[in-house]
Design a protein around this motif. Structure first.
Motif, PDB file in Angstrom:
ATOM      1  N   GLY A  72       0.829  -1.206   0.000  1.00 19.69           N
ATOM      2  CA  GLY A  72       0.000   0.000   0.000  1.00 19.69           C
ATOM      3  C   GLY A  72       0.859   1.249   0.000  1.00 19.69           C
ATOM      4  O   GLY A  72       2.054   1.212   0.292  1.00 19.69           O
ATOM      5  N   GLN A  73       0.271   2.372  -0.331  1.00 18.99           N
ATOM      6  CA  GLN A  73       0.947   3.666  -0.392  1.00 18.99           C
ATOM      7  C   GLN A  73       2.180   3.627  -1.286  1.00 18.99           C
ATOM      8  O   GLN A  73       3.196   4.274  -1.022  1.00 18.99           O
ATOM      9  N   SER A 116       9.924   1.520  -2.887  1.00 15.37           N
ATOM     10  CA  SER A 116       8.800   2.349  -3.336  1.00 15.37           C
ATOM     11  C   SER A 116       8.977   2.814  -4.779  1.00 15.37           C
ATOM     12  O   SER A 116       8.122   3.514  -5.305  1.00 15.37           O
ATOM     13  N   THR A 117      10.065   2.430  -5.427  1.00 11.76           N
ATOM     14  CA  THR A 117      10.309   2.825  -6.816  1.00 11.76           C
ATOM     15  C   THR A 117       9.767   1.742  -7.746  1.00 11.76           C
ATOM     16  O   THR A 117      10.191   0.595  -7.670  1.00 11.76           O
TER      17      THR A 117
END
Length: 130
Positions: free
Chosen positions: A49-50, A105-106
């Motif tokens: 998530g996020q 997160s990439t």
């Protein structure tokens, strides 16, 4: 474990039938090869998530009874950039009970690489899109 290579074992000795009479003997030579243990690497991803993803690299090492979880194997993550694989910097992973975990997160396409070293061979996972 021993360094990789080919080894030959030679043995000689003697035995005594009566005291002070030594009879020499020589055993046949035995040759064996020590090679790095084969490894298999897989990579799995889970969305957290996020925009974050957990990537889990699993490394299995050839053992007495097939492939077993490998401990202490250094694993690096690589990301495909413009058709070339580049190591994800700042990320050093080592397997514990056969797994190494990273959170990223990439977005992109990733693969796990277990480099050869010591007594194990290198292996690369299939690419995973995040």
């Amino acid at each position: 474990s021993e360094p990789t290579g080919t080894y030959t074992v030679r043995a000689t000795g003697f035995y005594e039938i009566i005291p002070a009479v030594q009879i020499p003997f020589t055993l046949p030579e035995t040759t064996f090869e020590v090679r790095p243990a084969a490894t298999r690497t897989t990579l799995a991803q889970r969305e957290l998530g996020q925009g974050r993803h957990r990537l889990t690299a699993h490394v299995r090492e050839q053992g007495d009874h097939g492939y077993e979880r490998a401990d202490g194997i250094p694993v690096s993550l690589q990301r495909r950039v413009h058709g070339q694989w580049q190591r994800v910097r700042g990320l050093t992973l080592t397997t514990v009970h056969g797994a190494a975990v990273a959170t990223l997160s990439t977005p992109g396409t990733y693969r796990a690489v277990a480099a050869a070293g010591g007594n194990h061979a290198a292996s690369v996972s299939a690419p995973v899109k995040v």
